[in-house]
Design an enzyme around this catalytic site. Structure first.
Site, PDB file in Angstrom:
ATOM      1  N   LYS A  66       0.812  -1.223   0.000  1.00 33.64           N
ATOM      2  CA  LYS A  66       0.000   0.000   0.000  1.00 33.64           C
ATOM      3  C   LYS A  66       0.848   1.276   0.000  1.00 33.64           C
ATOM      4  O   LYS A  66       0.482   2.269  -0.624  1.00 33.64           O
ATOM      5  CB  LYS A  66      -0.956   0.015   1.198  1.00 33.64           C
ATOM      6  CG  LYS A  66      -2.107  -0.992   1.067  1.00 33.64           C
ATOM      7  CD  LYS A  66      -3.058  -0.878   2.249  1.00 33.64           C
ATOM      8  CE  LYS A  66      -4.100  -1.979   2.217  1.00 33.64           C
ATOM      9  NZ  LYS A  66      -5.024  -1.906   3.359  1.00 33.64           N
ATOM     10  N   ASP A 103     -10.282   2.115   2.913  1.00 32.41           N
ATOM     11  CA  ASP A 103     -10.428   1.348   4.166  1.00 32.41           C
ATOM     12  C   ASP A 103     -11.271   2.114   5.195  1.00 32.41           C
ATOM     13  O   ASP A 103     -12.142   1.541   5.853  1.00 32.41           O
ATOM     14  CB  ASP A 103      -9.056   1.042   4.784  1.00 32.41           C
ATOM     15  CG  ASP A 103      -8.341  -0.088   4.051  1.00 32.41           C
ATOM     16  OD1 ASP A 103      -9.017  -0.890   3.383  1.00 32.41           O
ATOM     17  OD2 ASP A 103      -7.098  -0.161   4.156  1.00 32.41           O
ATOM     18  N   ALA A 128      -1.378   0.942  15.510  1.00 31.39           N
ATOM     19  CA  ALA A 128      -0.958   2.143  14.780  1.00 31.39           C
ATOM     20  C   ALA A 128      -0.281   1.756  13.470  1.00 31.39           C
ATOM     21  O   ALA A 128       0.636   2.418  13.011  1.00 31.39           O
ATOM     22  CB  ALA A 128      -0.020   2.984  15.653  1.00 31.39           C
ATOM     23  N   ALA A 131      -3.516  -0.136   8.560  1.00 28.92           N
ATOM     24  CA  ALA A 131      -4.982  -0.067   8.546  1.00 28.92           C
ATOM     25  C   ALA A 131      -5.461   1.118   9.384  1.00 28.92           C
ATOM     26  O   ALA A 131      -6.386   1.840   8.985  1.00 28.92           O
ATOM     27  CB  ALA A 131      -5.576  -1.364   9.070  1.00 28.92           C
TER      28      ALA A 131
HETATM   29  P1  NDP Z   1       0.309  -3.694  10.396  1.00 30.97           P
HETATM   30  O1  NDP Z   1       1.267  -4.825  10.364  1.00 30.97           O
HETATM   31  O2  NDP Z   1       0.569  -2.476   9.595  1.00 30.97           O
HETATM   32  O3  NDP Z   1       0.132  -3.202  11.940  1.00 30.97           O
HETATM   33  C1  NDP Z   1      -0.056  -4.140  12.955  1.00 30.97           C
HETATM   34  C2  NDP Z   1      -0.388  -3.422  14.259  1.00 30.97           C
HETATM   35  O4  NDP Z   1      -0.715  -4.422  15.241  1.00 30.97           O
HETATM   36  C3  NDP Z   1       0.785  -2.620  14.856  1.00 30.97           C
HETATM   37  O5  NDP Z   1       0.250  -1.476  15.470  1.00 30.97           O
HETATM   38  C4  NDP Z   1       1.370  -3.598  15.895  1.00 30.97           C
HETATM   39  O6  NDP Z   1       2.027  -2.953  16.970  1.00 30.97           O
HETATM   40  C5  NDP Z   1       0.126  -4.265  16.397  1.00 30.97           C
HETATM   41  N1  NDP Z   1       0.352  -5.602  16.972  1.00 30.97           N
HETATM   42  C6  NDP Z   1       0.739  -6.722  16.315  1.00 30.97           C
HETATM   43  N2  NDP Z   1       0.788  -7.776  17.158  1.00 30.97           N
HETATM   44  C7  NDP Z   1       0.417  -7.307  18.372  1.00 30.97           C
HETATM   45  C8  NDP Z   1       0.276  -7.912  19.657  1.00 30.97           C
HETATM   46  N3  NDP Z   1       0.519  -9.205  19.844  1.00 30.97           N
HETATM   47  N4  NDP Z   1      -0.133  -7.131  20.689  1.00 30.97           N
HETATM   48  C9  NDP Z   1      -0.388  -5.818  20.510  1.00 30.97           C
HETATM   49  N5  NDP Z   1      -0.265  -5.189  19.319  1.00 30.97           N
HETATM   50  C10 NDP Z   1       0.136  -5.927  18.260  1.00 30.97           C
HETATM   51  O7  NDP Z   1      -1.126  -4.350  10.033  1.00 30.97           O
HETATM   52  P2  NDP Z   1      -2.376  -3.639   9.322  1.00 30.97           P
HETATM   53  O8  NDP Z   1      -2.566  -2.321   9.950  1.00 30.97           O
HETATM   54  O9  NDP Z   1      -2.252  -3.724   7.859  1.00 30.97           O
HETATM   55  O10 NDP Z   1      -3.584  -4.633   9.731  1.00 30.97           O
HETATM   56  C11 NDP Z   1      -4.107  -4.659  11.054  1.00 30.97           C
HETATM   57  C12 NDP Z   1      -5.354  -5.531  11.099  1.00 30.97           C
HETATM   58  O11 NDP Z   1      -6.414  -4.958  10.354  1.00 30.97           O
HETATM   59  C13 NDP Z   1      -5.146  -6.941  10.521  1.00 30.97           C
HETATM   60  O12 NDP Z   1      -5.777  -7.865  11.385  1.00 30.97           O
HETATM   61  C14 NDP Z   1      -5.854  -6.895   9.182  1.00 30.97           C
HETATM   62  O13 NDP Z   1      -6.357  -8.168   8.815  1.00 30.97           O
HETATM   63  C15 NDP Z   1      -6.990  -5.918   9.475  1.00 30.97           C
HETATM   64  N6  NDP Z   1      -7.519  -5.216   8.281  1.00 30.97           N
HETATM   65  C16 NDP Z   1      -8.839  -5.396   7.947  1.00 30.97           C
HETATM   66  C17 NDP Z   1      -9.386  -4.757   6.861  1.00 30.97           C
HETATM   67  C18 NDP Z   1     -10.828  -5.003   6.539  1.00 30.97           C
HETATM   68  O14 NDP Z   1     -11.281  -4.559   5.463  1.00 30.97           O
HETATM   69  N7  NDP Z   1     -11.595  -5.652   7.390  1.00 30.97           N
HETATM   70  C19 NDP Z   1      -8.601  -3.848   6.001  1.00 30.97           C
HETATM   71  C20 NDP Z   1      -7.210  -3.716   6.435  1.00 30.97           C
HETATM   72  C21 NDP Z   1      -6.715  -4.388   7.527  1.00 30.97           C
HETATM   73  P3  NDP Z   1       3.570  -2.462  16.850  1.00 30.97           P
HETATM   74  O15 NDP Z   1       3.527  -1.146  16.125  1.00 30.97           O
HETATM   75  O16 NDP Z   1       4.003  -2.329  18.255  1.00 30.97           O
HETATM   76  O17 NDP Z   1       4.296  -3.536  16.072  1.00 30.97           O
END
Ligand code: NDP
Length: 273
Positions: A66, A103, A128, A131
């Site tokens: 993206k 989104d 953060a 998404a």
């Molecule tokens: P990213 O990889 O960009 O971000 C992941 C985020 O999750 C970060 O903030 C990360 O924190 C946090 N994180 C990961 N593991 C943990 C944990 N065990 N405990 C606490 N925080 C955690 O992912 P995306 O933003 O692309 O996607 C996020 C979610 O949104 C996914 O589940 C995806 O499937 C969903 N999504 C759904 C959509 C829909 O249309 N329904 C569209 C787009 C996404 P840190 O910064 O500390 O690593």
């Protein structure tokens, strides 16, 4: 001539976008094809250019491309510009590459479909990542009174709060800094559920009227949805509706037609069972 659309990502094989867009096309009488293509990272820009020649009219872009799609665009919608991420690509009448991020529109529309009132709402967003970046501007535009972003890596939440600070009342922090007060809406935008995990959640955030929304979806309640039900949230939703609504917003951009989403959401939910 059948016009071609596709979603590019890596991995991509579980994408539901081809089915969603084919259902939209059938329901609205549009002549188009839609496929899912797994793109090698080193070939992303080349493949985008190649696809959007001739009868290739539009692309959806998903993880991990993206941000790279954003960088390719000559024109971006305000939502995409702020988010730093593009999930919908097309060419305008001058042949310029344009990008949007649907989104956030998808999330807001799905919340509205369920009667969730956003005007004046106090909202907590967990996560953060990519998404979350895409949903902040549309949530503030819908009139949320305050938006708190909490993230495992606090600096990323603080950075997002700074980036969108001129649009409304925003705060970014780590989980330990969060006050024990309740929120009207809690959105899980972390990918923790993918590993069957949960961010550190506090019961005190949830009042009997609180809406809890997980951007992830699954056949069984996600770990976040199960927790929200357990602590007595007023309404618990997962991200299946958001997925279909963000696709509908892309379809509207490309085809100028707004497809009905409720039957498609119902079909997908049935297939998940
Ligand atoms: P990213 O990889 O960009 O971000 C992941 C985020 O999750 C970060 O903030 C990360 O924190 C946090 N994180 C990961 N593991 C943990 C944990 N065990 N405990 C606490 N925080 C955690 O992912 P995306 O933003 O692309 O996607 C996020 C979610 O949104 C996914 O589940 C995806 O499937 C969903 N999504 C759904 C959509 C829909 O249309 N329904 C569209 C787009 C996404 P840190 O910064 O500390 O690593």
């Amino acid at each position: 001539m059948t016009e071609r659309y596709a979603v590019f990502g890596n991995p991509i094989k579980h994408s539901k976008s081809p089915q969603i867009h084919r259902d939209f096309a059938q329901a609205t009488g549009q002549d188009l094809s839609y496929s899912a293509l797994c793109v090698e990272p080193e070939r992303f820009e080349i493949e985008v250019e190649a696809f959007l020649q001739g009868d290739g009219k539009g692309l959806n872009i998903t993880v991990p491309f993206k941000q790279r799609a954003w960088a390719m665009c000559a024109q971006r919608s305000p939502a995409a510009e702020r988010a730093g991420a593009v999930n919908t690509l097309y060419r305008d009448h001058n042949g310029e590459l344009c990008g949007d991020n649907t989104d956030g529109i998808g999330l807001v529309q799905d919340l509205r479909n369920h009667g969730v009132k956003l005007a004046g709402a106090r909202v907590l967003i967990l996560g953060a990542g990519g998404a979350v970046r895409g949903v902040i501007e549309p949530l503030l535009a819908a009139g949320c009174a305050s938006l708190t972003i909490a993230n495992r890596t606090a600096a990323r939440a603080e950075e997002l709060a700074r980036l969108f600070a001129d649009l409304g009342s925003l705060q970014g922090c780590g989980y330990p800094e969060l006050a024990a007060t309740s929120f009207d809406l809690i959105i899980n935008g972390t990918s923790a559920s993918l590993q069957g995990e949960l961010p550190p959640l506090q019961r005190s955030w949830v009042a009997p009227t609180t809406v809890c929304y997980d951007m992830m979806y699954s056949a069984q309640p996600t770990p976040f949805c199960a927790w929200a039900q357990d602590v007595g949230a007023g309404l618990v939703l997962d991200g299946l509706g958001m997925l279909v609504e963000q696709a509908a917003a892309a379809f509207l951009i490309w085809r100028g037609v707004a497809p009905q989403t409720a039957p498609v959401i119902a079909d997908l939910r049935e297939q998940l069972r």
